[in-house]
Design an enzyme around this catalytic site. Structure first.
Site, PDB file in Angstrom:
ATOM      1  N   SER A   1       0.838  -1.200   0.000  1.00 46.80           N
ATOM      2  CA  SER A   1       0.000   0.000   0.000  1.00 46.80           C
ATOM      3  C   SER A   1       0.877   1.255   0.000  1.00 46.80           C
ATOM      4  O   SER A   1       1.706   1.420  -0.889  1.00 46.80           O
ATOM      5  CB  SER A   1      -0.954  -0.035   1.205  1.00 46.80           C
ATOM      6  OG  SER A   1      -1.885   1.013   1.148  1.00 46.80           O
TER       7      SER A   1
ATOM      8  N   ASP B   1      -8.681  -4.326  -6.683  1.00 52.46           N
ATOM      9  CA  ASP B   1      -8.134  -3.452  -5.650  1.00 52.46           C
ATOM     10  C   ASP B   1      -8.376  -1.988  -6.000  1.00 52.46           C
ATOM     11  O   ASP B   1      -7.990  -1.507  -7.061  1.00 52.46           O
ATOM     12  CB  ASP B   1      -6.635  -3.743  -5.518  1.00 52.46           C
ATOM     13  CG  ASP B   1      -5.976  -2.947  -4.408  1.00 52.46           C
ATOM     14  OD1 ASP B   1      -6.654  -2.108  -3.778  1.00 52.46           O
ATOM     15  OD2 ASP B   1      -4.784  -3.158  -4.159  1.00 52.46           O
TER      16      ASP B   1
END
Length: 632
Positions: free
Chosen positions: A414, A466
């Site tokens: 991330s 995602d």
């Protein structure tokens, strides 16, 4: 209201006691007042259900009823105060059950009042009708005129201040310094630019997302033109090179997940984690010079040891220090792969969120890249912080002194994946054999020239749909435009869209075929905005216009297109059922390219596909499958 009415009916003849007349008057008045409020609310609900999102005509009487409800708030508040005074009066000596019942009604009244205030504070827009003055009707629409230009500037300034106050209130528990104040202003500008040009409320956005998801599912299930199926990315067949990279990615994802410390360990081991960590908290730990930041009870470091399986002596440096633009990381020796691993933590705090949202662009010039490269400002500053630590503090020199033959590998998930990627670019000249594995990095990270440059040494791993891997300002503007378009042209009331959408998301079924004004229109006509769509777009932002027209080469948009770093591995879940999958989930992986992630896909898994445990599970599944094939 029902509870108070039952209390009044049952105890109607028991108010002859001293002070009972006051309580009788209070209950009778409260019944009448609440009945009036309920009638106003029912009228609000009924009128709100009329028309469509872009056709507010049937709801034109709504403001009058809303103001009526607002006026009823004042007697409601006064009556609650009077009830509290009467109940606290010691001269009242009625039956105890009656007193307790009235006390309950007073408490319930105050709870309703408090929640009403909180609700109004949350949903109230301080800008109000100012948005409509972005392009005022009574003024020439030439924004070069001094009057309209000054008016537009004032509205923008007001909107920025409102967003800045909201962000400061949200981050009130954080110690704020100059970096925070600069970040607050930058993020407020970002939100103002994105939200100020639409007339959508949160429920409109929810309805739009539901419609987009169902439209997307209809496209995915269409047997024709398989290249348009959104869940599969166009790419080559799985090769030996991909299998090797998947095995490496599964190994290094452990380090990226371990960087989260005890929150990740407890999340993935909810029943045993605390017991195991409590057993380790009193053991010896590395000297204080090797660990910076707060880890008083050794929970973070103990979790890292458990997840990675490394020994104390394998860690060169560990930092739990966390501020805006300064994120935790650790440096460790990986003897299995003969690598010095720098693992950067992802988003886990308010400071990290502020770093994520500092989405302005910065220049990053490299000798190997002829064009000037743009990078995400907040993530670049975080990478600069770790770079200074690694080089200026001699951490990498210390590591290579211990293991000079090892290679350097930088990993992160991330925010950590984005930071690791930019850090790898900075260290590339000093360490030519460097590798980087970025797991679920943010999409708006590097300009095209830098993204192409990183294909030789960075591997990005994306799972499913995602959301974060598709986040960039142009993609967000595109999503806003799609929401406005599909919401404006749907002929169903909003409540029907939301109810049907909730059923679809929970229980599945076939996507609903909502009729729209787009049906039957020619393709050329679809490129032009409809009146309903224009009514929801108060003022078109520069980035919105940039999506429709080819931007001039000499005048790039405020937020240029930024891409994922390196070569991209896209991992997709294979499941026969659309909603309830079996526990034995199978994944497939393929090489992909950055254009596949140029649009945000709506899915119930758009958030869960980003979670580190899901990424690790998918990579382990693929790695084990490859290992079993080799053994066969």
């Amino acid at each position: 209201w029902i509870g108070i009415f039952v209390l009044y009916t049952v105890h109607k003849g028991q108010f002859n006691c001293p002070g009972g007349g006051l309580l009788h008057s209070y209950l009778l008045g409260l019944i009448i007042l609440l009945a009036s409020i309920i009638c106003a609310l029912c009228a609000l609900v009924y009128i709100s259900m009329q028309g469509t999102i872009s056709n507010p005509g049937p709801r034109k009487s709504l403001p009058k009823i809303l103001y009526t409800r607002l006026l009823l708030y004042f007697p409601e508040f006064i009556w609650a105060v009077v009830g509290a005074v009467w109940v606290s009066d010691n001269s009242v000596q009625c039956e105890k059950t009656v007193i307790n019942g009235v006390i309950g009604t007073v408490i319930a009244s105050w709870i309703i009042i408090i929640f009403t205030i909180i609700g109004v504070v949350i949903v109230f827009d301080p800008l109000g009708g100012k948005k409509t003055f972005y392009l005022p009707e009574g003024v020439s629409r030439n924004l070069e005129s001094s009057h309209s230009g000054q008016l537009l500037y004032n509205v923008k300034s007001s909107a920025t201040r409102v967003w800045e106050k909201r962000i400061r209130l949200l981050c009130c528990c954080i110690v704020q310094d100059d970096d925070h104040r600069v970040a607050f202003t930058s993020i407020a500008e970002l939100f103002r630019a994105y939200f100020s040009d639409t007339d959508l409320v949160p429920s409109d956005i929810a309805a739009g997302l539901i419609l987009l998801h169902q439209e997307q599912d209809k496209m995915e299930s269409c047997p024709k033109e398989p290249e348009e199926v959104l869940c599969h990315s166009p790419s080559a067949l799985v090769t030996d090179d991909l299998d090797v990279e998947l095995e490496n990615a599964a190994h290094y994802m452990l380090f990226a997940a371990a960087a989260y410390g005890w929150p990740y360990y407890v999340y993935t081991n909810p029943y045993t984690a605390l017991c195991k960590l409590n057993g380790d908290c009193c053991r010896n730990r590395p000297t204080d010079s090797e660990i910076t930041g707060g880890d008083r009870h050794n929970f973070h470091f103990g979790s890292i040891l458990k997840i990675t399986g490394l020994q104390y002596r394998d860690f060169i440096h560990i930092s739990f220090h966390n501020k805006i633009y300064e994120i935790p990381f650790f440096v460790a020796l990986d003897h299995k792969k003969e690598a010095i691993v720098v693992a950067v933590r992802g988003t886990l705090s308010f400071e990290d969120i502020l770093t994520d949202l500092s989405a302005d662009c910065e220049d990053l010039t490299l000798e190997e890249v002829l064009e000037n490269g743009f990078v995400h400002k907040g993530i670049t500053q975080a990478a600069n912080y770790i770079y200074r630590k690694l080089i200026n503090d001699g951490i990498l020199n210390q590591a290579f002194t211990i293991a000079p033959e090892y290679k350097l590998v930088i990993v992160g998930h991330s925010l950590g994946g984005g930071t690791a990627s930019i850090l790898a670019i900075m260290l590339r000249n000093s360490f030519p054999t460097l590798r980087c594995f970025a797991f679920s990095p943010p999409g708006g990270l590097l300009s095209k020239s830098l993204a192409d440059y990183t294909k030789n040494f960075i591997i990005s791993v994306i799972v499913g749909k995602d959301l974060v891997a598709r986040l960039s300002m142009p993609n967000m503007e595109d999503l806003k435009r799609r929401i406005v378009r599909i919401v404006a042209n749907c002929n169903r009331p909003k409540y029907q869209i939301l109810l049907r959408g909730c059923w679809y998301e929970v229980f599945g079924g076939d996507p609903d075929d909502f009729p729209t004004e787009l049906d039957g229109r020619s393709q050329d006509a679809l490129t032009q905005p409809l009146l309903a769509e224009e009514s929801l777009m108060v003022h078109r932002s520069p980035s919105y216009n940039a999506l429709e027209e080819e931007p001039h080469l000499n005048s790039p948009p405020q937020y240029p297109h930024l891409y994922l770093p390196g070569k991209i591995i896209h991992v997709v879940e294979e499941c026969s059922s659309k909603r309830l999958c079996s526990s034995d989930i199978k994944y497939t992986a393929r090489w992909s390219n950055e254009t596949v992630f140029s649009s945000i896909l709506i899915s119930p898994k758009m958030i869960t596909d980003h979670m580190p445990d899901v990424v690790l599970k998918a990579l382990n599944s693929l790695s084990q499958e490859h290992g079993s094939c080799l053994s066969c």
